[in-house]
Design an enzyme around this catalytic site. Structure first.
Site, PDB file in Angstrom:
ATOM      1  N   ASP A   1       0.012  -5.141   7.819  1.00 45.92           N
ATOM      2  CA  ASP A   1      -1.213  -5.425   7.067  1.00 45.92           C
ATOM      3  C   ASP A   1      -1.305  -6.927   6.776  1.00 45.92           C
ATOM      4  O   ASP A   1      -0.883  -7.753   7.585  1.00 45.92           O
ATOM      5  CB  ASP A   1      -1.199  -4.600   5.775  1.00 45.92           C
ATOM      6  CG  ASP A   1      -2.583  -4.189   5.319  1.00 45.92           C
ATOM      7  OD1 ASP A   1      -3.347  -5.080   4.891  1.00 45.92           O
ATOM      8  OD2 ASP A   1      -2.911  -2.992   5.395  1.00 45.92           O
TER       9      ASP A   1
ATOM     10  N   HIS B   1      -4.969  -6.884   0.437  1.00 45.56           N
ATOM     11  CA  HIS B   1      -5.145  -5.567   1.034  1.00 45.56           C
ATOM     12  C   HIS B   1      -3.812  -4.859   1.216  1.00 45.56           C
ATOM     13  O   HIS B   1      -3.665  -3.657   0.904  1.00 45.56           O
ATOM     14  CB  HIS B   1      -5.852  -5.737   2.381  1.00 45.56           C
ATOM     15  CG  HIS B   1      -6.304  -4.470   3.021  1.00 45.56           C
ATOM     16  ND1 HIS B   1      -5.546  -3.776   3.946  1.00 45.56           N
ATOM     17  CD2 HIS B   1      -7.461  -3.767   2.897  1.00 45.56           C
ATOM     18  CE1 HIS B   1      -6.198  -2.712   4.363  1.00 45.56           C
ATOM     19  NE2 HIS B   1      -7.379  -2.687   3.737  1.00 45.56           N
TER      20      HIS B   1
ATOM     21  N   SER C   1      -8.794   2.695   5.095  1.00 48.48           N
ATOM     22  CA  SER C   1      -7.577   1.938   4.785  1.00 48.48           C
ATOM     23  C   SER C   1      -6.807   2.578   3.643  1.00 48.48           C
ATOM     24  O   SER C   1      -5.578   2.476   3.567  1.00 48.48           O
ATOM     25  CB  SER C   1      -7.924   0.497   4.407  1.00 48.48           C
ATOM     26  OG  SER C   1      -8.234  -0.280   5.532  1.00 48.48           O
TER      27      SER C   1
END
Length: 693
Positions: free
Chosen positions: A288, A342, A553
């Protein structure tokens, strides 16, 4: 007075040649009742220019044409699914459609009232553990019980008037003891002996009869009788093997906002962890943006620099200006003041720590406990691998290197070889894009390579609001994960942003982008939206925070977490075994079987892990093949009447054993039926649905 003939004739000619003004529409247009048809229409005679006020059309109603001159002739098409409430209690849809018109210097509005009947689905949810209506009688079905299981019958009249009528036929004018006497007399005339009776009040009478089956048959044939049921024998319920375990409720400050865990039955899973069976260490690689190792809620949950964590980004312009290295910290790059981390959010869903956190320097307002991760007590650790730069982009080449590295294959970056000391059994990629098959080929080859090493690759299916496959999710061997969200009804629904395509394999909570608040939580005294809450980072203040995101996600790491727990408990042993377990226990949503919206269904951790029951309630799950879910009310006898659109419906009467509000999932008793409603079959009677005990 007589007019000259010529003048009279001229007057007649003038009258005959004067054109009449075309009629104007009245304020009230025709009423159009579609009934159970999908389309219908009407005409209003006029000689005007007109236009339908499309703003007056509800979502369920379409009209053609929308403008014209002369007679107003409209055709209406009903898409009932757009107007059916989740409660399925609206028998008819209605709309007032406005048509604006002009004629010369005049103008006005004509209102057309359009109605459409809903289709009807009826049935009854019957608890196999409770004697009802037809429980005693002939037959061998799930409701059949032997007469000796009851000691007589209980009769209830429909109303006081009905009771009086019934008793009057036997020459009795009052209830109470007279009712007992008259009912015994009626049965005696039919050869059914009663030994004793008791007035239960409320128009109810209990009778000790010698032949329960025959008595029920007689009484149920009486139109004045509301019901006649066996006087069933109940037993004491001792605590022991039947006792329910208590669900684990996390004490952390924001745990109540993590509704996705409740939907997946994690209260039962976390209770199961008290057994100590979750003892095998598992590594989940999160490929990520990198993470914030300094987030207090992730302390001890991550492999850090020097322990296998890796930043594969070699492009210094888009990375952290130091090339590939063993520090995948999501950086505070120059001018980065918006957007969170994220990877930190994804990692928290899997492994955020429970309980009190260490204080963060200079942040007195920071939460002292924050959120929780799915892994709880299980020895699951996250291995951060950074491939997404500060602008939110990743290159295919970097993803290939990250996949290979995470699985234990050595990679060489900028002349230096890196080897992962903690090869991941599960790899999570909450990233992807709508690239071509040819462009995705290197990633798909990498997925195949690591899959051959018994590593499970879990990938977000994409947030494109489309049916376009995203890669690497659509790669052969990857587990593409779609998103679901709360519907306010008996089952979650497909999140509208979540891509739908054949490779979608499983679904998990990803939240809603529509602002719904079905979860019931509050944050800062406001209803909390149906979004996924987890660990985050504030780059403006450079300090840890908690925030919500929506997307596939957020769905993917929940599948990765379940895979890790299956391996940790030893329920499964490797990639194929783990995937098979998750698909076999998934809750089938939408169309029956695997479909492009949900894959095999929403993961069910409680069922997959064999967690103990923490609830035992009976209810109804009703969903259409379009993925819409409904929650019709059950009356005190378990009956329901659902007013629905045209579709094929799966109806499940079942028990909820993991306290997630979904009935009849894997491992829970359930009885399932299907019914198709539409103009050709506007009403279906399902009869009794009885989950096996």
């Amino acid at each position: 007075m007589k007019l000259p003939l010529a003048l009279l004739t001229a007057a007649l000619l003038v009258t005959a040649c004067t054109p009449s003004m075309p009629a104007s529409p009245t304020a009230d247009g025709p009423d159009v009742n579609l009934g159970t048809a999908l389309t219908g229409g009407g005409t209003q005679v006029s000689g005007v220019s007109w236009r339908v006020d499309t703003g007056s059309l509800p979502a369920w109603l379409k009209v053609t044409p929308t403008s014209g001159t002369g007679p107003i002739t409209l055709t209406f098409t009903a898409d009932r699914a757009q107007g059916t409430p989740t409660t399925a209690d609206q028998a008819k849809l209605s709309a007032a459609v406005r048509v604006n018109w002009t004629q010369g210097g005049a103008s006005g509005t004509s209102t057309w009232n359009v109605t459409a009947d809903q289709y009807v689905l009826r049935g009854r949810v019957v608890d196999a553990a409770t004697v009802q209506g037809s429980d005693v009688g002939k037959g061998t079905g799930v409701n059949a019980r032997a007469p000796q299981d009851a000691r007589g019958v209980i009769v209830k009249y429909r109303s006081a008037a009905a009771q009086a009528t019934a008793l009057g036929r036997l020459g009795v004018s009052s209830a109470g003891d007279a009712a007992l006497s008259s009912t015994r007399s009626a049965l005696a005339r039919l050869g059914l002996t009663t030994n004793a009776g008791e007035d239960l009040g409320g128009r109810r009478v209990a009778l000790d009869v010698t032949d329960v089956e025959a008595a029920l048959e007689v009484l149920r044939g009486d139109p004045n009788v509301e019901y006649a049921v066996p006087n069933a024998v109940l037993g004491a319920q001792e605590l022991g093997s039947q006792a329910l375990a208590a669900p684990v409720v996390p004490p952390d400050q924001y745990a109540g906002l993590q509704w996705g865990f409740k939907l997946l039955g994690y209260g039962a899973v976390w209770r199961d962890m008290a057994s100590g069976a979750y003892n095998k260490p598992v590594t989940v690689a999160v490929i990520d943006t990198g993470v914030r190792f300094d987030h207090p809620d992730l302390q001890g949950q991550l492999y850090g620099p020097g322990e296998g964590a890796l930043d594969v980004l070699t492009n210094t312009a888009n990375g952290d200006d130091d090339g590939a290295d063993t520090d995948p910290t999501d950086p505070s790059t120059p001018n980065r003041t918006t957007g969170g981390s994220h990877g930190t959010h994804v990692a928290g869903i899997i492994a955020a720590r429970w309980g009190t956190n260490a204080a963060f320097p200079g942040c007195d307002a920071c939460s002292k406990s924050g959120v929780v991760g799915a892994s709880y007590r299980a020895p699951v650790k996250v291995l951060p691998v950074r491939v997404i730069d500060a602008s939110g982009n990743a290159e295919v080449a970097d993803v290939v290197n990250a996949l290979r590295y995470a699985s234990g294959i050595s990679v060489t970056l900028e002349g230096k070889t890196f080897t992962n000391p903690h090869p991941a059994q599960v790899i999570n990629l909450s990233l992807g894009g709508a690239i071509s098959v040819a462009e995705a080929r290197p990633m798909c080859e990498a997925v195949a390579e690591v899959s051959a090493r018994d590593t499970l690759v879990v990938v977000a299916a994409g947030n494109g609001y489309s049916s376009e496959p995203y890669y690497p999710a659509a790669c052969e061997g990857a587990v593409a994960v779609g998103a679901v969200t709360l519907s306010g009804a008996s089952a979650p629904e497909h999140a509208r942003y979540s891509n739908s395509y054949p490779q979608v394999m499983l679904s998990a909570p990803g939240g809603s982008d529509a602002g719904t608040t079905y979860n019931g939580g509050t944050l800062n005294d406001k209803p909390y939206p149906d979004q996924i809450f987890s660990t985050e980072w504030d780059y403006t203040k450079n300090q840890p925070i908690y925030d919500s995101h929506v997307g596939t996600s957020q769905a993917a790491p929940q599948v990765s977490a379940l895979a890790a727990l299956l391996l940790s408990k030893g329920v499964t042993q490797g990639r194929g075994d783990t995937l098979a377990r998750m698909t076999a226990t998934a809750t089938d949503l939408g169309a029956r079987g695997r479909d492009e919206d949900f894959g095999f269904g929403m993961i069910d951790p409680a069922a997959a892990l064999g967690a103990p029951a923490v609830s035992d309630t009976l209810g109804l799950r009703l969903q259409s093949d379009r993925g819409d879910a409904f929650q019709p009310a059950l009356d005190n006898l378990g009956r329901f009447s659902a007013y629905l659109p045209d579709a094929t419906f799966t109806v499940t009467a079942g028990r909820d054993r993991n306290a997630n509000g979904i009935y009849g999932e894997a491992g829970e008793a359930g009885a399932e039926r299907q019914a198709t409603l539409g103009p050709a079959q506007p009403q279906v009677e399902l009869g009794d649905l009885t989950p096996a005990p």
